[in-house]
Design a protein around this motif. Structure first.
Motif, PDB file in Angstrom:
ATOM      1  N   THR A1123      -3.692  -6.026  20.159  1.00 28.09           N
ATOM      2  CA  THR A1123      -2.414  -5.993  20.877  1.00 28.09           C
ATOM      3  C   THR A1123      -2.325  -7.108  21.899  1.00 28.09           C
ATOM      4  O   THR A1123      -1.221  -7.589  22.225  1.00 28.09           O
ATOM      5  CB  THR A1123      -2.234  -4.629  21.563  1.00 28.09           C
ATOM      6  OG1 THR A1123      -2.447  -3.598  20.601  1.00 28.09           O
ATOM      7  CG2 THR A1123      -0.848  -4.483  22.158  1.00 28.09           C
ATOM      8  N   TRP A1126      -1.112 -12.796  20.376  1.00 28.86           N
ATOM      9  CA  TRP A1126       0.292 -13.190  20.379  1.00 28.86           C
ATOM     10  C   TRP A1126       1.087 -12.334  19.377  1.00 28.86           C
ATOM     11  O   TRP A1126       0.520 -11.766  18.438  1.00 28.86           O
ATOM     12  CB  TRP A1126       0.410 -14.667  20.047  1.00 28.86           C
ATOM     13  CG  TRP A1126      -0.022 -15.030  18.643  1.00 28.86           C
ATOM     14  CD1 TRP A1126       0.729 -14.999  17.511  1.00 28.86           C
ATOM     15  CD2 TRP A1126      -1.328 -15.476  18.230  1.00 28.86           C
ATOM     16  NE1 TRP A1126       0.008 -15.397  16.434  1.00 28.86           N
ATOM     17  CE2 TRP A1126      -1.270 -15.701  16.834  1.00 28.86           C
ATOM     18  CE3 TRP A1126      -2.528 -15.709  18.912  1.00 28.86           C
ATOM     19  CZ2 TRP A1126      -2.361 -16.137  16.113  1.00 28.86           C
ATOM     20  CZ3 TRP A1126      -3.609 -16.146  18.192  1.00 28.86           C
ATOM     21  CH2 TRP A1126      -3.537 -16.359  16.804  1.00 28.86           C
ATOM     22  N   PRO A1127       2.399 -12.228  19.578  1.00 30.57           N
ATOM     23  CA  PRO A1127       3.235 -11.429  18.665  1.00 30.57           C
ATOM     24  C   PRO A1127       3.131 -11.950  17.249  1.00 30.57           C
ATOM     25  O   PRO A1127       3.211 -13.145  16.986  1.00 30.57           O
ATOM     26  CB  PRO A1127       4.643 -11.601  19.232  1.00 30.57           C
ATOM     27  CG  PRO A1127       4.441 -11.944  20.667  1.00 30.57           C
ATOM     28  CD  PRO A1127       3.177 -12.742  20.722  1.00 30.57           C
ATOM     29  N   GLY A1128       2.936 -11.018  16.316  1.00 29.96           N
ATOM     30  CA  GLY A1128       2.816 -11.394  14.918  1.00 29.96           C
ATOM     31  C   GLY A1128       1.426 -11.806  14.511  1.00 29.96           C
ATOM     32  O   GLY A1128       1.199 -12.187  13.363  1.00 29.96           O
ATOM     33  N   LEU A1173       0.533  -2.195  14.711  1.00 26.99           N
ATOM     34  CA  LEU A1173       0.924  -3.587  14.922  1.00 26.99           C
ATOM     35  C   LEU A1173       1.603  -4.174  13.688  1.00 26.99           C
ATOM     36  O   LEU A1173       2.543  -4.971  13.803  1.00 26.99           O
ATOM     37  CB  LEU A1173      -0.310  -4.420  15.297  1.00 26.99           C
ATOM     38  CG  LEU A1173      -0.894  -4.154  16.678  1.00 26.99           C
ATOM     39  CD1 LEU A1173      -2.183  -4.931  16.866  1.00 26.99           C
ATOM     40  CD2 LEU A1173       0.099  -4.534  17.764  1.00 26.99           C
ATOM     41  N   ASN A1176       5.143  -2.661  13.780  1.00 29.04           N
ATOM     42  CA  ASN A1176       5.930  -3.132  14.922  1.00 29.04           C
ATOM     43  C   ASN A1176       6.260  -4.612  14.807  1.00 29.04           C
ATOM     44  O   ASN A1176       7.411  -5.027  14.979  1.00 29.04           O
ATOM     45  CB  ASN A1176       5.179  -2.856  16.231  1.00 29.04           C
ATOM     46  CG  ASN A1176       5.176  -1.392  16.597  1.00 29.04           C
ATOM     47  OD1 ASN A1176       6.036  -0.630  16.147  1.00 29.04           O
ATOM     48  ND2 ASN A1176       4.212  -0.974  17.408  1.00 29.04           N
ATOM     49  N   ASP A1177       5.211  -5.427  14.553  1.00 31.47           N
ATOM     50  CA  ASP A1177       5.469  -6.864  14.421  1.00 31.47           C
ATOM     51  C   ASP A1177       6.265  -7.179  13.163  1.00 31.47           C
ATOM     52  O   ASP A1177       7.081  -8.110  13.139  1.00 31.47           O
ATOM     53  CB  ASP A1177       4.137  -7.633  14.405  1.00 31.47           C
ATOM     54  CG  ASP A1177       3.432  -7.575  15.740  1.00 31.47           C
ATOM     55  OD1 ASP A1177       4.057  -7.108  16.710  1.00 31.47           O
ATOM     56  OD2 ASP A1177       2.260  -7.995  15.818  1.00 31.47           O
ATOM     57  N   LYS A1180       9.954  -6.748  13.720  1.00 33.45           N
ATOM     58  CA  LYS A1180      10.576  -7.802  14.529  1.00 33.45           C
ATOM     59  C   LYS A1180      10.637  -9.145  13.810  1.00 33.45           C
ATOM     60  O   LYS A1180      11.543  -9.942  14.054  1.00 33.45           O
ATOM     61  CB  LYS A1180       9.796  -7.971  15.835  1.00 33.45           C
ATOM     62  CG  LYS A1180       9.854  -6.765  16.755  1.00 33.45           C
ATOM     63  CD  LYS A1180       9.007  -7.019  18.001  1.00 33.45           C
ATOM     64  CE  LYS A1180       9.017  -5.840  18.941  1.00 33.45           C
ATOM     65  NZ  LYS A1180       8.187  -6.048  20.140  1.00 33.45           N
ATOM     66  N   HIS A1181       9.648  -9.425  12.949  1.00 30.55           N
ATOM     67  CA  HIS A1181       9.528 -10.762  12.388  1.00 30.55           C
ATOM     68  C   HIS A1181       9.840 -10.833  10.894  1.00 30.55           C
ATOM     69  O   HIS A1181       9.924 -11.936  10.347  1.00 30.55           O
ATOM     70  CB  HIS A1181       8.107 -11.302  12.626  1.00 30.55           C
ATOM     71  CG  HIS A1181       7.743 -11.432  14.064  1.00 30.55           C
ATOM     72  ND1 HIS A1181       7.216 -10.391  14.786  1.00 30.55           N
ATOM     73  CD2 HIS A1181       7.859 -12.469  14.930  1.00 30.55           C
ATOM     74  CE1 HIS A1181       6.991 -10.766  16.030  1.00 30.55           C
ATOM     75  NE2 HIS A1181       7.375 -12.025  16.147  1.00 30.55           N
ATOM     76  N   SER A1478       8.135  -0.156  18.717  1.00 29.53           N
ATOM     77  CA  SER A1478       9.045  -1.275  18.436  1.00 29.53           C
ATOM     78  C   SER A1478       9.816  -1.046  17.147  1.00 29.53           C
ATOM     79  O   SER A1478      11.012  -1.370  17.040  1.00 29.53           O
ATOM     80  CB  SER A1478       8.249  -2.572  18.342  1.00 29.53           C
ATOM     81  OG  SER A1478       7.657  -2.880  19.581  1.00 29.53           O
TER      82      SER A1478
END
Length: 1557
Positions: A1123, A1126-1128, A1173, A1176-1177, A1180-1181, A1478
């Motif tokens: 976590t 970085w994001p993704g 993760l 969630n990621d 978003k991506h 998320s």
């Protein structure tokens, strides 16, 4: 001065004491006093200036300031230097009577600052005027080192060298001056004079023709100029006149030099210089003149050339005088040059030691006065030899000169007394036996035999030789060939003729005679004769003991044998018998393996006395240089090793004697003190560095043998330890004295190496590096043996042993040896490994004694269970193995000796020695000036009166801390491991010269480190483990994964991928037999845990402990939280590998610990976090279509979900406590529940929705089952909350789900989540079930938010049920009543939901969406607009009519904020308790957006739709999440436009029918 007191303290004012001045104030006063002294010096008030400057020097601040690396005293040292320099000026101004004080000042000043050429110049000028030419030369040379172009020092040094007579150096200085100034007249003259080759016969040449002269230098007793007119052809006409002999000092050496200066030319030696100047004669009376007494005191070592003059006229000395004087001064100068920093102190000591020479000066003066009526040089030389023999002069420097004088007087004609002849014979033998004269040994032995013959000649007239000594076969040779040891009272040595008056009256004299004659016979190989003479000598000494109680004859003039004792002679006799046995018997006994008889035969002969023989006897089987005693000892040691059980006393004594002899042969000083008892050894006289590395291979040979013997003693001590362990500590008590003897020798070896190798590296030759390496290893081994012997003494306390190891470590670190080993490059580190092993053993001993005493004190304490007993025994076994591994395959015993600085530091806790030993230790310590000293007081310290078991708890804790600190330092040096990186330690670990930097090269090293840190790791929190991260990573480089055999049958991966019925496991969870069922699943091939452990042991030894613990602690120490990346990150290949690596650590640990609850739980957390993760990621991506096209990511989610569930299922079986079981049930339920949610990126809330198939239903049931079991362990509101939601999903009765919501509200009244869920579910039921379902209305009425409305509704419901009337009017009325109740319930739900969006909960978007839906579903007038307005909060802001204004629900409780009031005046303080993921947040955005677009279309809000379409296309924050909804917004916009156009055209008022694209 000032005082401090409390403000209100009125009673103690009269008792106030002023505080001492600060250091700064004292320094200021000293500076002021110095300044005042300079003013007085300038005013020529010398007495006052001297008083002020001396007061500054006497101040403790100045007197205690030392020259070292401490920068804090730099300004004080500078002040001291200036004071000394100016005080010397004061003394010079006060006249020649104060020159000595000025000299002292200058010498002390150059100690402080040796770069001031002015001071060196002043020192050289002053010392020259005082006649100290060696000091003057040294000073000018040092001045040139500071300032190579200093003309004053160059010119003055030239003149001083002329005065000294050093021709070679003088020529070099002259050439140096000419290089700077080619026309320098004085330098040219000196150079030409020295290089002149043509000169008159018998005339002075070279530097002898020069006279020192300088305008600023004064020279005492200048030589006569070579061109002085003397009548060379005239002889003295009166031989009976006096000749004055001027000697440099009142000493025996100076006196003999003067006599030799006269006699050598008369005997054809050195007559080439000066013989033509003056007629000399050895028969002209000498008048010996001394220098003034003041000069004697001031210059005790200044060897001035003797001069003689007839009738008071001065006469130049001969060549030999110059040569000896020059040699002496060059030696002294070289000594000062070798130690420039210490030479000033050395000279001060020489000057201060003048009082010690007063006795010799008085003796010389008395002798000169008594012999004033002599007949010349021959006569006075004869009297001097007789005087030396009668007084046994101890002037060792003069002994060689005595022999030189004796040779010149041998044919003079005067008979010598027998005492004088024996004295000279002993000197010849003693000096010839010195290793430095080994090449001329035969010449010295011949001279000794000559003087013994002169004794026989002197007594032959009065005592016929044959009658006294002719019957020499009285002690039969057969007795000599016997095998029994001889005692002092043996009848073999008795004979009737020994009672003769000649021998009886002078028994000490004849004992000395026969002793020396026997030694010469041994050298000649006549052992039978030597045996007889030794027997006579021993009998004479024994009779002398009976007569005057003295069995010892002192020989102070001998350097090797300083006394003759019965014990010493007995030892020589027994050595002769041993020599015979070596030739005839011992070899056959060894071949026949009669080892016991061999020991019985040899031991009494070799150990009859505690003394050594310095002579080397020929070994018949060797190379001719091995002493007989060494050969016999080797045989005795070999025989002892073959005997079972071994005689440890004889075995240890043999090694002790062997080491003692080898040290003597290696010239390690007089520590073995021939002729003295073992504990009466004199102080060792160490060799210098160049002597240690001389080209003579003999010394190197014996040094190598000493090194080998020290290693043998190490092995011997290990055998002794095993013997004591097997036979009991009582058997080791009798060996303590032998331990002490060996330790004394080991300390002497360490002292010798430290003094001659470590501290004199610069003076060694080219092969010094190799020597230093070998000597360093010997130093370490000697200290190891010392420490190990100390530990064998059961009376030594634990604290003493720890202090010994710590002090040893400090000493070795001082020389950079603490990490050194056999190779000298740190790869072995024998000391550190022994120290670690022994410290761990001491720690166990201390804790076991503490635990046993605790059990004795508290017998009622709870006893450990059988399981704990088993674990304890395993730990003990592990500790034993750990200690063995740490020492590897070597005898890694510790080494020690403590280092003293200037002052002795008394070590505590070691066994006491006798007072005599303590004196010897102190004497040895006093010789350790200017070098780091080995603290022999380790052997002289006192023991603690209290035993370890009698220590208090605080003392035990202090001792444990001492052991921990010592271990920390050892492992830091050995492996670079520092466990003190936090602030809980007051001091840091010392960084020694060869401290390891943590680059562990082998698996063995890494295993050693891990064994040490394992206890600390087990007791540490994660914060503590982070400090070990670097070490653990380094260890893992050698243990990257378990052995291939273990990985091939990986039971963890097989369990993850097996086809299991998780539903059955979920049902069995928590029941009896569940653990057994899970264990069978882990070992599916019919095996069990015991068999699996056995296979691990076979595959992983000897590193099973490392494999079993390394991966778990490394996983604990690593940053494993993806976590934080970085994001993704987790969507990438790198992120996948990161998760896999983290999971592998726990999987490897589970391979060795398959039933470890913590590892299973942590592994489940890793997989669960990966799923979280990824989703969630991914939400978003990656959009939903992109997710479905990606094969890897959905597969990773499903795999990690399955592994997480199975990890938790096993964790549930291993959970011991109710809290652990509750936690695992909750986690399992959440994992199942997460698979049920309709969220992105799996579903798009439009066409893709979860399929409610059998698998979906199983997951719902499993999740509910675990939530219910968790609720049984702990009444938590979230458990009831989720059970209520699952009841809704599974279609249970409305009452069931609402009851769980109500229970959750009751468990946490402040939580908004169950409150919202309760009324949102009620609202859904109202619009789904219609207005006429009385059962639903009745159930929902039970959970009214408003209590007043609840009563009214329940009253209405009671009237309309049961439905008995069939009249149309009654039915219509009841229908109206049901609608009324429905409206009351609907409005109540809306009111409750408004509570959920008020105040701080305005961003609780779920309630706002449900409120908008409720208004939309209600369908009343204005409800559509209200619904749009309510939901528009999420999609507009003050700056834009359309924007996504939503925030993730973080679940953080915010306190101190305004709370929204509830209906009926009650205030319900609601808070968010469940965070929002998320993916759930993105799902809500999509769902709300679709509904909001629909509301905009139906309300005809074309402008907002237009803005929404534009905004969604350009949105950067959620572009990937909602890009598939842009067409929907466009469609709604177009539809609204079409409807609007139609309305305008047709002027219609009804809304257009809806149509969908």
């Amino acid at each position: 001065m000032f005082s401090i007191a409390a403000i209100n303290d009125t009673d103690s004012r009269g008792q106030w004491e002023p505080l001492a001045p600060t250091k700064e104030a004292l320094e200021f006063h000293l500076t002021q006093a110095y300044h005042d002294g300079l003013l007085k010096l300038q005013a020529k008030d010398y007495e006052k200036a001297r008083e002020l400057l001396e007061s500054v020097l006497k101040d403790p601040l100045i007197s205690n300031a030392e020259v070292d690396n401490n920068t804090t005293d730099g300004h004080l040292l500078q002040l001291k230097f200036l004071v000394l320099k100016n005080l010397a000026t004061v003394f010079l101004q006060q006249g020649s009577g104060h020159y000595e004080s000025a000299l002292r000042c200058y010498l002390q000043a150059v100690e402080i600052e040796n770069k001031d050429s002015v001071v060196w110049n002043q020192l050289g000028t002053l010392s020259c005027s005082m006649g100290s030419l060696s000091i003057s030369r040294w000073a000018f040379e040092q001045g040139l080192l500071c300032s190579p172009n200093n003309w004053n020092c160059m010119e003055k040094l030239l003149e001083v060298l002329i005065a000294i007579g050093d021709e070679v150096t003088c020529l070099s200085v002259a050439e140096l001056i000419l290089r700077h100034w080619p026309s320098h007249s004085r330098a040219l003259h000196v150079k030409n004079t020295i290089e002149e080759t043509e000169s008159a016969p018998f005339a002075p040449r070279g530097i002898d023709k020069l006279e020192p002269k300088h305008v600023r230098l004064k020279f005492h007793d200048k030589r006569k100029a070579p061109d002085e007119n003397l009548d060379e052809g005239t002889a003295l006409k009166k031989l009976n006149q006096n000749i004055e002999l001027q000697i440099a000092e009142a000493s025996w050496v100076a006196l003999i030099d003067g006599l030799l200066g006269i006699l050598l030319p008369l005997n054809g030696c050195g007559s080439e210089v000066g013989t033509g100047k003056l007629y000399r004669s050895g028969d002209v009376r000498l008048s010996i003149l001394f220098p003034p007494c003041a000069e004697i005191v001031m210059e005790p070592v200044e060897k001035k050339e003797p001069t003689l003059a007839p009738s008071g006229e001065s006469m130049p000395p001969n060549d030999n005088d110059f040569q000896r004087a020059s040699s002496s001064k060059e030696k002294e100068s070289n000594l000062l040059e070798e130690q420039p920093q210490e030479s000033g102190v050395l000279v001060l000591k020489v000057l201060g030691a003048a009082n010690s020479l007063d006795m010799e000066s008085r003796d010389v003066a008395n002798f000169v006065r008594e012999t004033s009526k002599n007949y010349g040089a021959y006569h006075i030389g004869h009297l001097l030899l007789e005087h030396a023999a009668s007084k046994s002069l101890v002037c060792l420097d003069a002994h060689v000169k005595f022999l030189e004088l004796e040779k010149l007087l041998r044919n003079w004609g005067q008979d010598r007394t027998p005492e004088c002849s024996l004295f000279l014979a002993e000197l010849y033998y003693d000096i010839g036996s010195s290793p430095s004269n080994s090449n001329n040994l035969s010449e010295f032995l011949s001279e000794a035999s000559y003087h013994l013959c002169k004794i026989i000649e002197s007594v032959a007239l009065d005592h016929p030789f044959y009658s006294t000594f002719g019957n020499k076969n009285f002690s039969s040779f057969k007795s000599f060939q016997g095998t029994d040891a001889i005692s002092p009272d043996s009848s073999i040595c008795e004979s009737s003729h020994l009672d003769s008056s000649l021998l009886s009256n002078k028994s000490p004299f004849w004992a000395r005679y026969f002793w020396l004659s026997g030694k010469l016979s041994v050298r000649d190989g006549n052992k039978a004769k030597a045996y007889e003479e030794f027997c006579i000598s021993m009998s004479l000494l024994a009779k002398n003991e009976n007569a005057d109680n003295s069995c010892m004859v002192q020989l102070p003039h001998c350097k090797i044998s300083k006394e003759l004792t019965v014990e010493r002679i007995l030892h020589e006799i027994n050595l002769l018998k041993v020599d015979f046995l070596l030739e005839k018997t011992l070899g056959e006994m060894i071949e026949k393996e009669v080892f016991v008889e061999c020991v019985t035969l040899l031991a009494p002969l070799l150990f009859s006395a505690n003394s050594l023989s310095p002579s080397l006897a020929s070994d018949p089987k060797g190379d001719g240089v091995t002493p007989v005693e060494l050969s016999a000892l080797d045989i005795l040691i070999k025989a002892c090793q073959k005997i079972k059980p071994m005689d440890m006393e004889v075995y240890l004594t043999s090694h002790t004697r062997k080491l003692q002899i080898l040290m003597a042969l290696a010239r390690m000083g007089e520590c073995v003190a021939f002729g003295k008892a073992f504990h009466q050894k004199s102080v060792p006289k160490m060799l210098s560095g160049p002597e240690m590395v001389s080209s003579d291979g003999t010394s190197k040979h014996w040094n190598d043998l000493v090194t080998d013997e020290v290693k043998e003693i190490l092995q011997c001590v290990s055998q002794v330890k095993n013997f004591i362990d097997q036979s009991g500590e009582s058997n080791g008590i009798g060996l303590v004295s032998i331990f002490s003897d060996i330790q004394s020798l080991l300390l002497a070896i360490m002292y010798n190496i430290a003094n001659n190798v470590f501290c004199k590296k610069s003076s060694m030759q080219v092969n010094a590096d190799h020597l230093e390496q070998k000597q360093s290893n010997c130093f370490i081994d000697a200290a190891i043996a010392f420490c190990k012997l100390q530990h064998l003494d059961s009376s030594v306390t634990v604290k003493s042993q720890v202090e010994l190891i710590v002090s040893t470590h400090d000493l070795l670190a001082e020389y950079g040896l603490c990490c050194a080993g056999e190779g000298g490059e740190g790869e072995e580190a024998t000391f550190l490994k022994f120290a670690i092993k022994h410290l761990l053993a001491l720690d166990m001993k201390l804790k076991s004694s503490f635990n046993s005493s605790s059990r004795e004190i508290s017998p009622d304490d709870r006893q450990p269970s059988n399981d704990n007993d088993f674990k304890t025994s395993e730990n003990e076994i592990s500790s034993d193995k750990k200690g063995e591994r740490m020492c590897g395959t070597h005898n890694s015993e510790s080494i020690t000796a403590r280092k003293d600085d200037i002052e002795g530091i008394t070590s505590k806790g070691t066994p006491s020695f006798s007072g005599q030993e303590k004196d010897n230790a102190i004497a040895l310590q006093k010789q350790c000036t200017n070098v780091d000293k080995i603290n022999l007081e380790e052997k002289c310290g006192h023991q603690l009166d209290e035993g370890d078991d009698e220590l208090s708890e605080d003392e035990k804790e202090e001792l444990e801390l001492m052991i921990d600190n010592a271990l920390d330092q050892c492992f830091f040096c050995l492996y670079g491991l520092n466990l003190r990186s936090d602030s809980s330690y007051d001091d840091e670990l010392a960084v020694h010269k060869n401290t390891s930097r943590g680059d562990y090269q082998t698996k063995e090293q890494c295993a050693d480190v891990f064994q040490y840190i394992l206890p600390s790791a087990k007791a540490s929190s994660r914060t503590g483990l982070v400090k070990l991260r670097r070490v653990l990573r380094t260890i893992r480089k050698h243990f990257p994964q378990p052995p291939e055999e273990i990985l091939a049958g990986n039971i963890i991966d097989k369990f993850f991928d097996a086809d299991l019925c998780e539903e059955e496991l979920s049902e069995m969870a928590g029941s009896e037999g569940y653990l057994e069922t899970v264990t069978k699943m882990l070992f599916p091939d019919g095996g069990n845990l015991k068999q699996y452990k056995a296979s691990l042991l076979r595959s992983s030894e000897p590193y099973l402990d490392v494999y079993s613990n390394l991966y778990y602690f490394l996983a604990q120490s690593e940053e494993m939280n993806a976590t934080d990346k970085w994001p993704g990150f987790v969507l990438t290949k790198e992120g996948e590998e990161f998760v896999q690596q983290n999971a592998n650590l726990f999987k490897y640990d589970l391979l060795y610990n398959p039933l470890c609850f913590e590892s299973w739980q942590r592994l489940a957390n890793i997989y669960d976090e990966e799923v979280d993760l990824l989703l969630n990621d991914g939400s978003k991506h990656i959009n939903v279509s992109g997710w479905r096209k990606n094969i890897t990511l959905p597969q990773r989610v499903e795999t990690s979900r399955r592994r997480s569930r199975r990890c938790l299922l096993i964790s549930l079986a291993l959970a011991k406590t109710s809290e652990q079981q509750c936690e695992i049930h909750e986690l399992l339920a959440l994992v199942y529940y997460d698979s049920l949610q309709n969220v992105v990126p799996f579903y798009d809330q439009r066409s893709l929705v979860p399929s409610r198939d059998a698998v979906w239903r199983i997951y719902c049931e499993n999740s509910m089952r675990h939530f219910k079991k968790a609720l049984m362990h702990k009444q938590d509101w979230s458990h009831a909350f989720y059970i209520g939601k699952l009841c809704e999903k599974l279609g249970y009765s409305y009452e069931t789900s609402l009851s769980y919501y109500d229970k959750a509200i009751a468990l946490n009244p402040s939580a908004v989540d169950p409150f919202y869920r309760m009324h949102a579910s009620r609202l859904k039921l109202l619009w789904n079930c219609g207005k006429q379902n009385v059962e639903v209305l009745k159930v929902l009425s039970t959970y009214f938010f408003s209590q007043s409305l609840k009563d009214a509704a329940m009253d209405i419901i009671s009237k309309i049920t049961p439905e008995t009337s069939l009249l149309e009017e009654d039915k219509l009325e009841k229908t109206e009543k049901r609608e009324e109740v429905w409206n009351m319930l609907y409005n109540d739900c809306l009111s409750a939901l408004e509570i959920c969006v008020g105040g701080d909960l305005k961003h609780f978007h779920k309630a706002r969406f449900m409120l908008a839906q409720g208004l939309y579903k209600k369908g009343g007038r204005g409800d559509l607009q209200k619904a749009k307005d309510e939901l528009s909060f999420c999609f507009r802001s003050s700056r834009s009519c359309f924007t996504i204004n939503m925030w993730e629900i973080d679940g953080m409780v915010k306190k101190g904020k305004r709370k929204a009031p509830g209906l009926a005046g009650n205030k319900k303080a609601l808070e968010v308790n469940l965070p929002e993921s998320s993916r759930k947040f993105i799902t809500c955005i999509r769902k709300y957006l679709l509904f909001y677009l629909k509301l905009l279309e139906e309300t005809g809000d074309v402008c907002t739709l237009d803005r929404a379409y534009v905004s969604l296309r350009s949105d950067e924050r959620f572009s990937l999440c909602i890009e598939d909804l842009v067409p929907v917004a466009l469609g709604r916009h177009i539809k609204a436009l079409v409807l609007s156009i139609n309305q305008v055209e047709t002027a219609a008022t009804d809304p257009a029918s809806s149509f969908e694209h």
